[in-house]
Write a protein that holds these residues in place. Sequence first.
Motif, PDB file in Angstrom:
ATOM      1  N   ILE A   1     -10.993  22.314  -4.956  1.00 29.41           N
ATOM      2  CA  ILE A   1     -10.294  23.427  -4.317  1.00 29.41           C
ATOM      3  C   ILE A   1     -11.148  24.005  -3.203  1.00 29.41           C
ATOM      4  O   ILE A   1     -10.653  24.307  -2.101  1.00 29.41           O
ATOM      5  CB  ILE A   1      -9.950  24.513  -5.362  1.00 29.41           C
ATOM      6  N   VAL A   2     -12.447  24.162  -3.454  1.00 25.60           N
ATOM      7  CA  VAL A   2     -13.345  24.672  -2.415  1.00 25.60           C
ATOM      8  C   VAL A   2     -13.384  23.712  -1.224  1.00 25.60           C
ATOM      9  O   VAL A   2     -13.400  24.140  -0.062  1.00 25.60           O
ATOM     10  CB  VAL A   2     -14.750  24.901  -2.990  1.00 25.60           C
ATOM     11  N   ILE A   3     -13.382  22.407  -1.494  1.00 31.13           N
ATOM     12  CA  ILE A   3     -13.360  21.428  -0.411  1.00 31.13           C
ATOM     13  C   ILE A   3     -12.072  21.550   0.394  1.00 31.13           C
ATOM     14  O   ILE A   3     -12.081  21.511   1.637  1.00 31.13           O
ATOM     15  CB  ILE A   3     -13.513  20.001  -0.976  1.00 31.13           C
ATOM     16  N   ALA A   4     -10.942  21.703  -0.295  1.00 35.18           N
ATOM     17  CA  ALA A   4      -9.660  21.855   0.401  1.00 35.18           C
ATOM     18  C   ALA A   4      -9.646  23.123   1.250  1.00 35.18           C
ATOM     19  O   ALA A   4      -9.142  23.124   2.382  1.00 35.18           O
ATOM     20  CB  ALA A   4      -8.521  21.880  -0.616  1.00 35.18           C
ATOM     21  N   MET A   5     -10.201  24.199   0.732  1.00 38.06           N
ATOM     22  CA  MET A   5     -10.285  25.447   1.502  1.00 38.06           C
ATOM     23  C   MET A   5     -11.164  25.259   2.734  1.00 38.06           C
ATOM     24  O   MET A   5     -10.850  25.766   3.819  1.00 38.06           O
ATOM     25  CB  MET A   5     -10.833  26.555   0.615  1.00 38.06           C
ATOM     26  N   ARG A   6     -12.243  24.522   2.570  1.00 46.23           N
ATOM     27  CA  ARG A   6     -13.133  24.244   3.711  1.00 46.23           C
ATOM     28  C   ARG A   6     -12.395  23.459   4.788  1.00 46.23           C
ATOM     29  O   ARG A   6     -12.526  23.754   5.987  1.00 46.23           O
ATOM     30  CB  ARG A   6     -14.353  23.471   3.216  1.00 46.23           C
ATOM     31  N   GLN A   7     -11.609  22.483   4.384  1.00 48.33           N
ATOM     32  CA  GLN A   7     -10.854  21.679   5.346  1.00 48.33           C
ATOM     33  C   GLN A   7      -9.796  22.509   6.052  1.00 48.33           C
ATOM     34  O   GLN A   7      -9.598  22.387   7.264  1.00 48.33           O
ATOM     35  CB  GLN A   7     -10.215  20.496   4.626  1.00 48.33           C
ATOM     36  N   MET A   8      -9.093  23.344   5.310  1.00 48.52           N
ATOM     37  CA  MET A   8      -7.996  24.112   5.899  1.00 48.52           C
ATOM     38  C   MET A   8      -8.480  25.298   6.724  1.00 48.52           C
ATOM     39  O   MET A   8      -7.768  25.766   7.608  1.00 48.52           O
ATOM     40  CB  MET A   8      -7.050  24.584   4.801  1.00 48.52           C
ATOM     41  N   LEU A   9      -9.678  25.799   6.449  1.00 51.04           N
ATOM     42  CA  LEU A   9     -10.222  26.852   7.305  1.00 51.04           C
ATOM     43  C   LEU A   9     -10.400  26.330   8.722  1.00 51.04           C
ATOM     44  O   LEU A   9     -10.188  27.061   9.700  1.00 51.04           O
ATOM     45  CB  LEU A   9     -11.551  27.364   6.748  1.00 51.04           C
TER      46      LEU A   9
ATOM     47  N   PHE B   1     -18.894  28.474   9.911  1.00 52.05           N
ATOM     48  CA  PHE B   1     -18.122  28.679   8.688  1.00 52.05           C
ATOM     49  C   PHE B   1     -18.072  27.400   7.854  1.00 52.05           C
ATOM     50  O   PHE B   1     -18.071  27.459   6.622  1.00 52.05           O
ATOM     51  CB  PHE B   1     -16.709  29.154   9.026  1.00 52.05           C
ATOM     52  N   ASP B   2     -18.039  26.252   8.512  1.00 51.56           N
ATOM     53  CA  ASP B   2     -18.062  24.995   7.776  1.00 51.56           C
ATOM     54  C   ASP B   2     -19.383  24.826   7.033  1.00 51.56           C
ATOM     55  O   ASP B   2     -19.405  24.404   5.868  1.00 51.56           O
ATOM     56  CB  ASP B   2     -17.845  23.830   8.745  1.00 51.56           C
ATOM     57  N   VAL B   3     -20.470  25.162   7.695  1.00 53.61           N
ATOM     58  CA  VAL B   3     -21.789  25.081   7.055  1.00 53.61           C
ATOM     59  C   VAL B   3     -21.868  26.056   5.881  1.00 53.61           C
ATOM     60  O   VAL B   3     -22.397  25.725   4.810  1.00 53.61           O
ATOM     61  CB  VAL B   3     -22.897  25.372   8.083  1.00 53.61           C
ATOM     62  N   LEU B   4     -21.331  27.271   6.062  1.00 53.98           N
ATOM     63  CA  LEU B   4     -21.351  28.249   4.982  1.00 53.98           C
ATOM     64  C   LEU B   4     -20.563  27.758   3.775  1.00 53.98           C
ATOM     65  O   LEU B   4     -20.985  27.946   2.622  1.00 53.98           O
ATOM     66  CB  LEU B   4     -20.781  29.586   5.480  1.00 53.98           C
ATOM     67  N   PHE B   5     -19.420  27.124   4.028  1.00 47.20           N
ATOM     68  CA  PHE B   5     -18.637  26.570   2.927  1.00 47.20           C
ATOM     69  C   PHE B   5     -19.406  25.445   2.238  1.00 47.20           C
ATOM     70  O   PHE B   5     -19.350  25.297   1.011  1.00 47.20           O
ATOM     71  CB  PHE B   5     -17.291  26.059   3.433  1.00 47.20           C
ATOM     72  N   GLY B   6     -20.108  24.626   3.033  1.00 48.85           N
ATOM     73  CA  GLY B   6     -20.913  23.566   2.437  1.00 48.85           C
ATOM     74  C   GLY B   6     -22.014  24.122   1.562  1.00 48.85           C
ATOM     75  O   GLY B   6     -22.263  23.607   0.456  1.00 48.85           O
ATOM     76  N   VAL B   7     -22.683  25.178   2.018  1.00 49.25           N
ATOM     77  CA  VAL B   7     -23.733  25.818   1.219  1.00 49.25           C
ATOM     78  C   VAL B   7     -23.137  26.424  -0.042  1.00 49.25           C
ATOM     79  O   VAL B   7     -23.702  26.300  -1.149  1.00 49.25           O
ATOM     80  CB  VAL B   7     -24.453  26.898   2.047  1.00 49.25           C
ATOM     81  N   LEU B   8     -21.963  27.073   0.106  1.00 49.06           N
ATOM     82  CA  LEU B   8     -21.301  27.664  -1.051  1.00 49.06           C
ATOM     83  C   LEU B   8     -20.954  26.604  -2.086  1.00 49.06           C
ATOM     84  O   LEU B   8     -21.147  26.808  -3.298  1.00 49.06           O
ATOM     85  CB  LEU B   8     -20.031  28.387  -0.603  1.00 49.06           C
ATOM     86  N   HIS B   9     -20.464  25.469  -1.625  1.00 50.71           N
ATOM     87  CA  HIS B   9     -20.101  24.391  -2.543  1.00 50.71           C
ATOM     88  C   HIS B   9     -21.330  23.885  -3.301  1.00 50.71           C
ATOM     89  O   HIS B   9     -21.272  23.646  -4.514  1.00 50.71           O
ATOM     90  CB  HIS B   9     -19.436  23.260  -1.762  1.00 50.71           C
ATOM     91  N   ARG B  10     -22.435  23.727  -2.594  1.00 52.67           N
ATOM     92  CA  ARG B  10     -23.664  23.247  -3.250  1.00 52.67           C
ATOM     93  C   ARG B  10     -24.204  24.272  -4.241  1.00 52.67           C
ATOM     94  O   ARG B  10     -24.730  23.901  -5.301  1.00 52.67           O
ATOM     95  CB  ARG B  10     -24.723  22.913  -2.205  1.00 52.67           C
ATOM     96  N   ARG B  11     -24.083  25.556  -3.913  1.00 53.47           N
ATOM     97  CA  ARG B  11     -24.593  26.583  -4.816  1.00 53.47           C
ATOM     98  C   ARG B  11     -23.721  26.713  -6.066  1.00 53.47           C
ATOM     99  O   ARG B  11     -24.232  26.928  -7.172  1.00 53.47           O
ATOM    100  CB  ARG B  11     -24.646  27.934  -4.082  1.00 53.47           C
ATOM    101  N   LEU B  12     -22.410  26.593  -5.888  1.00 49.87           N
ATOM    102  CA  LEU B  12     -21.504  26.760  -7.025  1.00 49.87           C
ATOM    103  C   LEU B  12     -21.484  25.530  -7.928  1.00 49.87           C
ATOM    104  O   LEU B  12     -21.306  25.660  -9.147  1.00 49.87           O
ATOM    105  CB  LEU B  12     -20.083  27.043  -6.524  1.00 49.87           C
ATOM    106  N   PHE B  13     -21.673  24.367  -7.328  1.00 48.32           N
ATOM    107  CA  PHE B  13     -21.548  23.124  -8.104  1.00 48.32           C
ATOM    108  C   PHE B  13     -22.765  22.223  -7.874  1.00 48.32           C
ATOM    109  O   PHE B  13     -22.632  21.109  -7.354  1.00 48.32           O
ATOM    110  CB  PHE B  13     -20.255  22.386  -7.729  1.00 48.32           C
ATOM    111  N   PRO B  14     -23.941  22.666  -8.253  1.00 50.36           N
ATOM    112  CA  PRO B  14     -25.159  21.862  -8.005  1.00 50.36           C
ATOM    113  C   PRO B  14     -25.154  20.556  -8.776  1.00 50.36           C
ATOM    114  O   PRO B  14     -25.798  19.591  -8.362  1.00 50.36           O
ATOM    115  CB  PRO B  14     -26.296  22.787  -8.463  1.00 50.36           C
ATOM    116  N   TYR B  15     -24.420  20.509  -9.888  1.00 53.55           N
ATOM    117  CA  TYR B  15     -24.398  19.277 -10.692  1.00 53.55           C
ATOM    118  C   TYR B  15     -23.733  18.141  -9.950  1.00 53.55           C
ATOM    119  O   TYR B  15     -24.026  16.961 -10.210  1.00 53.55           O
ATOM    120  CB  TYR B  15     -23.671  19.544 -12.013  1.00 53.55           C
ATOM    121  N   LEU B  16     -22.844  18.440  -9.017  1.00 54.70           N
ATOM    122  CA  LEU B  16     -22.208  17.383  -8.234  1.00 54.70           C
ATOM    123  C   LEU B  16     -23.201  16.737  -7.281  1.00 54.70           C
ATOM    124  O   LEU B  16     -23.134  15.538  -7.013  1.00 54.70           O
ATOM    125  CB  LEU B  16     -21.019  17.945  -7.452  1.00 54.70           C
ATOM    126  N   GLU B  17     -24.122  17.550  -6.750  1.00 52.90           N
ATOM    127  CA  GLU B  17     -25.141  16.995  -5.847  1.00 52.90           C
ATOM    128  C   GLU B  17     -26.056  16.055  -6.614  1.00 52.90           C
ATOM    129  O   GLU B  17     -26.485  15.037  -6.084  1.00 52.90           O
ATOM    130  CB  GLU B  17     -25.942  18.144  -5.215  1.00 52.90           C
TER     131      GLU B  17
END
Length: 265
Positions: free
Chosen positions: A189-197, A246-262
């Motif tokens: 969902i966060v990825i989709a929001m990043r794309q649509m922003l 804003f794209d970079v901020l969303f990327g940072v947010l995604h990494r902070r919220l879901f570090p296990y995916l990294e």
Amino acid sequence: MGGKRWFEVRSPVSPRRAILSSVGIWVAFFAVWIIASSAGWVNPLLVPTPAKVFLAIYTLFAEQGFSTDVLISIGRVLASFALACMVAVPLGVAMGAFPAIDAIFAPFVSAWRYLPAPSFIPILLMWFGTGEAPKLALLFLGVIFFLITLIADHTKEVRKELIETALTLGANRTVTVFGVILPAVLPNIVIAMRQMLAMSWTYLVIAEIVASTTGIGAMMMRARRFLHTDEILAGIIVIGVLGLLFDVLFGVLHRRLFPYLERQR
């Protein structure tokens, strides 16, 4: 061997190489622009030099109060996008989790998804006048149906075994949706929001050229009337930089919220 080192399939790129590549493409872009302007390959009135454009950016911010227009544009994008997310996230998850809900809304959402948002401009002006409402409505319509579809599709991709296990253990629908499906789909969902922003920023100028006196798009339309191409290009660059930030901020947010995916990559 050198080609293989640079272009291995799904091979990770070192931070140093990533920086060199990202800087190199911009150096090449501005080099072509400078050469074309200096050599007279383009009309200087229509394609001014990079130096003139960056001078225009400085002048806009230092002398013409452009920062106010930028803040107004950011506010419009964020407000409309927040409204779109408030509708799209719950509806998209519901459509992905419950086929019965999907059967109701999918044909409606799919039909509206193929309508270009700018086609709504005349009716929005008739409904809401020339204030902020039609601009926010246009930005809202530009992303809402795509965002719903993306979230619904991501929700449908949640592993069926997780849902069946929850139901087998006695979870009801509420627990299954909020305790299993939503946590599983939240990274996407966060990825989709990043794309649509990014889509919101592409519609910004269209929204602001319609009966608007403020915002980046309005500045660009004023510049067009006086053939100030450097200011138009300055506006384009500012929008690009804002979108990138804003794209970079969303990327940072995604990494902070879901570090296990990294760690799984």
